[in-house]
Each structure stands twice: as structure tokens, then as C-alpha cells.
Design an enzyme around this catalytic site. Sequence first.
Site, PDB file in Angstrom:
ATOM      1  N   ARG A   1      36.384  49.229  35.981  1.00  0.00           N
ATOM      2  CA  ARG A   1      36.019  50.062  37.117  1.00  0.00           C
ATOM      3  C   ARG A   1      34.523  49.902  37.358  1.00  0.00           C
ATOM      4  NH1 ARG A   1      39.523  52.960  33.801  1.00  0.00           N
ATOM      5  NH2 ARG A   1      41.508  53.558  34.802  1.00  0.00           N
TER       6      ARG A   1
ATOM      7  N   ARG B   1      39.075  44.902  41.032  1.00  0.00           N
ATOM      8  CA  ARG B   1      39.899  45.342  39.889  1.00  0.00           C
ATOM      9  C   ARG B   1      41.366  44.980  40.132  1.00  0.00           C
ATOM     10  NH1 ARG B   1      40.481  49.020  35.599  1.00  0.00           N
ATOM     11  NH2 ARG B   1      42.059  50.632  35.859  1.00  0.00           N
TER      12      ARG B   1
ATOM     13  N   HIS C   1      45.214  51.593  32.261  1.00  0.00           N
ATOM     14  CA  HIS C   1      46.095  52.465  33.033  1.00  0.00           C
ATOM     15  C   HIS C   1      46.775  53.474  32.125  1.00  0.00           C
ATOM     16  CE1 HIS C   1      46.563  49.226  36.384  1.00  0.00           C
ATOM     17  NE2 HIS C   1      45.591  50.070  36.661  1.00  0.00           N
TER      18      HIS C   1
END
Length: 302
Positions: free
Chosen positions: A139, A246, A269
Site C-alpha cells: 500500500r 497494487r 489481505h
Amino acid sequence: MTLDAWHARYWSTIDVGVRPATARAYDVAWRKRVKPWLGHRKIETITVGDIEQAINGWDGSASTRNDALSMLSRLLDGAARAHVIAGNPARLVRRPRDERAQSVRSRALSVSEVRIMLDAVEAGPYRAYLAALVYTGMRAGEASALRVEDIDVPGRVIHVRRNFSMGRSGTMIEQSPKSHKERTVPLPQALLLYVEDAVTGKRRSDLAFSGPRGGVLNPSNVRRAVDWDALRRKLDRPELRIHDLRHTLATLLFDAGAAANDVQAILGHSSLQVTERYSRARADVALRANSALDSLKWTEES
């Protein structure tokens, strides 16, 4: 008790329990959407239908309206736990969806587009930062907060241990990654030269990727520095966002044959369901079924 009065009583509890960036989004959601529509209502009279009507009346994208719904749901969850209401009707509401939104795969760049993008940016800290995003899937805030000591060049990995997020006052705050868990991402050969140039002459505690004067990089100042709109035109990608870099890494990993659980670990995730949005597996299921069925013998041999 009105929803407005409950907000005044309960907001501080929500505020300390979420990240600063989330608190800022919730504050805007309350002032611009939830309060004007439902703030005057007695909290026990608010129904699923009332909330759905409010959502239909809110402006903004599906993501923006979902922020407002999440904020409202947190308020009503607190009211239910305090026995002010029997249950939270917001939990029964369908979340808004933007049917026009592109899939995450369609937002990703191809290998050739990645080369075009990086070649179009002047050599230096901004190109290195963009390269780090596209080759590691970090990120933006994670890449901004990366320190020299987090990079293991001999081991060819990067340890993601922290994240920069915009605080309520507009200042950058260092926190744990979004998942609250450290993770390890690849340091591929294509990124190695950028990393070595970026960290040369720096101490272990220094930021690995920083601006020309040592300042913190973030999507806003990077977009300005590289003329993001011109870059979009060069790529013929008018909607391209920095966050799509990303998406690019996840998509390329799947296309290269990486396993879903490995992609999940690299991207950080929270669930495999989120990761599988990048896979072609479901899109290609009919073609794979054709191959399987065509291999069967459908007639008896004489």
C-alpha cells in the site's frame, strides 16, 4: 433519544477504536450524510427502510455511501449493546454497489504498461517509489513508511512493518500495517536497482523512499511531482490511480501461476475471497470445463 444525541454520547468510543483516516472519513460521513437525513430521528424508530431511503438520497460514489453506512452501523451497534435499541437495522441493509466500476483486474497495468509508466517518470525518488509499489504490491502508506532496516537485500525480501496514515489534523501518523500484521513481500530483480539507489548513504533508521529533500512521500505529492494526468494520457488510462499499482502486482502474480494463498500473504489481505478477485480462475472456468468434457468418451466403442 435522537440519533444526534446518541452520536454526541457515543462518538468518542468509535473515534478511539478506529484508525485516524477512518475517523476522518466517518466524521465527514456524519456531517454530510447521516446527520442531515437521520440525525433528528428517534433512534428506536429508525428502520431498514429508512436507512435504505437515506442511502438512495446520499450523494457520492458507492464507496462514499458505504463509509456513511458503516459509520451509521457502528453507532447503532453501540446503541444495541447499550440496550437503547433491540438490534441494529443497518446490518440488514444492502451495501451500495457501483455497477459501472471496473473490475480490479481491468484496472491493473500490463507488463509493457509498467515499463512505459516507469520510463515516463524521471529517474530519482519518485520513479523508485512507484517501482516499489508496482513490484511489491505494498500500500502507498506502507511504502512511504518503509525504512532501510526493513529491506533484506541478500535475502531478496522486504519486511512490511509499519504504515503512514493521514491523521485527523492532516499530519502523517505512523501505525502498524492495515491488517495489523507484519508481512514479507518480494524484492524482485527489477526493483533491486531502484532500492539500492534509494538507500545509498542512508542510515538503517532512515526512510527508504523519501522525497528529494528527505520528506515523506504520499500519493498526493507523488501525483503532482510526476504529472499524473500526463502519465494517464501516455498510458491511455484516464482513471488510473496509484492504488491500481497494487492491483497490478496481484494480477501479475496470478497470471504467473502463483497460488492464491501466496498472493494473499504478499498483499496482506484479510481473506482469500478478497484475493481471488484478481484471479482469472472463475472467468476461465467454462473453457476449462470444455477441455474436461471434450476429453470424455461420449459414445460406446464398437
